[in-house]
Design an enzyme around this catalytic site. Structure first.
Site, mmCIF file in Angstrom:
data_model
loop_
_atom_site.group_PDB
_atom_site.id
_atom_site.type_symbol
_atom_site.label_atom_id
_atom_site.label_comp_id
_atom_site.label_asym_id
_atom_site.label_seq_id
_atom_site.Cartn_x
_atom_site.Cartn_y
_atom_site.Cartn_z
ATOM 1 N N ARG A 75 32.109 34.852 27.182
ATOM 2 C CA ARG A 75 31.949 34.230 28.495
ATOM 3 C C ARG A 75 31.137 35.169 29.373
ATOM 4 O O ARG A 75 31.553 36.291 29.642
ATOM 5 C CB ARG A 75 33.322 33.964 29.126
ATOM 6 C CG ARG A 75 33.197 33.371 30.514
ATOM 7 C CD ARG A 75 34.543 33.262 31.229
ATOM 8 N NE ARG A 75 34.287 32.938 32.623
ATOM 9 C CZ ARG A 75 34.860 33.528 33.657
ATOM 10 N NH1 ARG A 75 35.741 34.497 33.482
ATOM 11 N NH2 ARG A 75 34.544 33.175 34.883
ATOM 12 N N HIS A 125 29.183 33.746 39.387
ATOM 13 C CA HIS A 125 30.170 34.813 39.480
ATOM 14 C C HIS A 125 29.745 35.738 40.618
ATOM 15 O O HIS A 125 29.484 36.926 40.409
ATOM 16 C CB HIS A 125 30.287 35.549 38.150
ATOM 17 C CG HIS A 125 31.550 36.331 37.977
ATOM 18 N ND1 HIS A 125 32.305 36.318 36.827
ATOM 19 C CD2 HIS A 125 32.207 37.163 38.826
ATOM 20 C CE1 HIS A 125 33.354 37.114 36.964
ATOM 21 N NE2 HIS A 125 33.317 37.649 38.178
ATOM 22 N N GLU A 141 36.461 32.224 40.373
ATOM 23 C CA GLU A 141 37.275 32.746 41.463
ATOM 24 C C GLU A 141 36.712 32.504 42.874
ATOM 25 O O GLU A 141 36.359 33.446 43.586
ATOM 26 C CB GLU A 141 37.505 34.248 41.270
ATOM 27 C CG GLU A 141 38.281 34.581 40.031
ATOM 28 C CD GLU A 141 38.634 36.061 39.911
ATOM 29 O OE1 GLU A 141 39.541 36.375 39.119
ATOM 30 O OE2 GLU A 141 38.036 36.886 40.628
ATOM 31 N N ASN A 174 41.974 32.755 35.787
ATOM 32 C CA ASN A 174 41.991 34.209 35.661
ATOM 33 C C ASN A 174 43.346 34.706 36.154
ATOM 34 O O ASN A 174 43.685 34.518 37.326
ATOM 35 C CB ASN A 174 40.879 34.837 36.507
ATOM 36 C CG ASN A 174 39.485 34.415 36.059
ATOM 37 O OD1 ASN A 174 39.331 33.719 35.060
ATOM 38 N ND2 ASN A 174 38.478 34.840 36.784
ATOM 39 N N TYR A 195 46.061 38.028 36.184
ATOM 40 C CA TYR A 195 46.297 39.446 35.935
ATOM 41 C C TYR A 195 47.729 39.877 36.253
ATOM 42 O O TYR A 195 48.251 40.784 35.626
ATOM 43 C CB TYR A 195 45.339 40.298 36.774
ATOM 44 C CG TYR A 195 43.904 40.235 36.328
ATOM 45 C CD1 TYR A 195 43.406 41.149 35.415
ATOM 46 C CD2 TYR A 195 43.034 39.258 36.821
ATOM 47 C CE1 TYR A 195 42.078 41.109 35.006
ATOM 48 C CE2 TYR A 195 41.718 39.205 36.411
ATOM 49 C CZ TYR A 195 41.233 40.125 35.507
ATOM 50 O OH TYR A 195 39.925 40.070 35.088
ATOM 51 N N GLU A 214 40.124 35.110 32.214
ATOM 52 C CA GLU A 214 40.135 36.561 32.390
ATOM 53 C C GLU A 214 41.581 37.052 32.340
ATOM 54 O O GLU A 214 42.468 36.441 32.921
ATOM 55 C CB GLU A 214 39.556 37.013 33.746
ATOM 56 C CG GLU A 214 38.059 36.947 33.881
ATOM 57 C CD GLU A 214 37.594 37.475 35.237
ATOM 58 O OE1 GLU A 214 38.299 38.312 35.843
ATOM 59 O OE2 GLU A 214 36.525 37.038 35.697
#
Length: 451
Positions: A74, A118, A163, A299, A301, A356
């Site tokens: 990606r 991005h 994002e 994404n 985390y 991500e």
């Protein structure tokens, strides 16, 4: 544990963080080029002019991906490398670079997964008002059409935005990311609405040029995780996850950026919070925003714990003293990769890709010349176990992209954070596999069985 046979294992990067060649072969100036030249904006005073020099080293980098065993890559396109002014003349040298990269990936049987945006908006468009200008909807759709027609014969996997919470929230609410222009709440909500419409119009453009395309969208989130398995706590976490709280960075939420895409309306919680600042929305806007997509990227985390407050709502719990943190201070919360996909799939009912996930560590080359990043291995192991459990419990997760393939320019933190599974010496550009790369190779080879 074994992941599905057709599960897509991939790595991810972004153009400004990775490519370099910022002023070569006709690439146009971007908001990040400009932001990095503002004194004090970047922690170490660096920029992405050279970054990982992927522009010149892509054959070596693709070979690394192939050797690790990734089935997908990606990467984002630099809008200004293809359209230097964002609109108008196409830069053929930019097209040529991405054609060469795509062909190299296909030689290694790696699926190219394109992210259109991005964060690196062409500066010429920012000068015209950027995302606050309603013309941005057409600018982005035109760019999407150019991309789809140039690469759609070989690329079938497209993501519109990465994002939006960050490039709008960090760019215009806190000002810590490019373009660093703090704006009123009404202006920020106008931009958000234009980005969502741009997403919809880009989907139309890609679908028209590449009828067999798989198209998605990749926002981000910090996941609300129930403190216990009690039904009340699970429901409290669900409420917290999709709430729109009135907080300093009010853009940091899930539903304001996803409900319009899937439901054709903004969440009621957000409409109440933003009531005094809402711009005028037209019914046709939502017809465009809800243009059907094929998957939902996310994404993820980290997360936080939530419990039922006994009054039909939720209570966010403080973190325990000495809680586990990554090198950049983010909490380590493996269960977020269970509850996030579960809640998102139940609400939006679309196949999910984890676009991500990864960790910054204080990596260094040891005396033996190797990088022993045991903390990263443990992090990825824990998170992948949680993701595997979500799949076992019926969540339709199609793939996982580790962030990142290799160390790179980490936005406002410059080169002070290392997220890669491959180490980069920024003086020599030498690439060195970290232990985590060798470990992940075995995970992929076994289909997750070694977990």
């Amino acid at each position: 544990m074994r992941f599905p046979q057709n599960f897509l294992w991939g790595s991810a990067t972004a153009s400004y963080q990775f490519e370099g060649a910022a002023s070569l072969d006709g690439r146009g100036y971007t908001v990040w080029d400009d932001f990095c030249r503002r004194p004090g904006s970047i922690l170490d005073g660096s920029n992405g002019d050279i970054a990982c020099d992927h522009y010149h080293r892509y054959p070596e980098d693709v070979a690394i991906m192939g050797d690790i065993g990734f089935g997908a890559y990606r990467f984002s396109l630099a809008w200004s490398r293809i359209l230097p002014d964002g609109i108008g003349a196409v830069n053929q040298k930019g097209i040529d670079f991405y054609n060469a990269l795509i062909d190299e990936l296909l030689k290694k049987n790696i699926t190219p997964c394109i992210t259109l945006y991005h964060w690196d908006m062409p500066y010429a468009l920012y000068r015209k008002g950027g995302w606050q200008n309603k013309d941005s909807v057409d600018w982005f759709a035109n760019y999407a059409e150019v991309v789809a027609r140039a690469f759609g014969d070989r690329v079938k996997f497209f993501i519109t935005f990465n994002e939006p919470q960050c490039f709008i929230g960090l760019g215009h609410v806190s000002g810590e990311h490019a373009p660093g222009n703090i704006m009123s709440r009404r202006s920020v909500l106008e931009m958000t609405h234009n980005v969502l419409m741009a997403h919809g119009k880009a989907v139309q453009a890609i679908r028209s040029a590449v009828p067999d395309a798989m198209i998605g969208y990749a926002p981000t989130s910090g996941v609300a995780c129930p403190n216990t398995d009690r039904t009340e706590d699970i429901e409290a976490a669900r409420k917290a996850y999709f709430d729109v709280p009135d907080q300093p960075n009010y853009m940091w939420n899930v539903s304001w950026f996803s409900d319009p895409v899937f439901f054709g309306k903004y969440p009621e919680a957000g409409l109440k919070v933003f009531e005094k600042d809402l711009p005028d929305f037209k019914p046709d806007d939502f017809k465009l925003i809800t243009e059907p997509i094929d998957f939902y990227g996310q994404n993820i985390y980290n997360g936080y714990s939530v419990e039922d407050d006994g009054q039909g709502s939720y209570r966010r719990l403080p973190r325990k003293p000495g809680f586990a943190r990554t090198a950049c201070g983010w909490p380590v919360v493996p269960e977020c990769l269970y509850w996030g996909p579960k809640f998102l799939y139940e609400r939006y009912k679309k196949p999910i890709y984890i676009t991500e996930n990864g960790i910054s560590c204080t990596d260094s080359v040891c005396l033996d010349g190797k990088i022993h990043d045991t903390e990263r291995i443990d992090f990825l192991h824990r998170y992948l176990l949680s993701l595997g459990k979500a799949i076992e419990d019926g969540v339709d997760v199609k793939g996982y992209f580790v962030w990142s393939l290799m160390d790179n320019f980490e936005w406002a933190k410059g080169y002070t954070e290392r997220f890669g599974i491959v180490h980069v010496d920024y003086e020599t550009q030498e690439r060195t596999w970290k232990d985590s790369a060798f470990w992940l190779k075995e995970v992929i080879k076994s289909g997750g069985a070694i977990l």
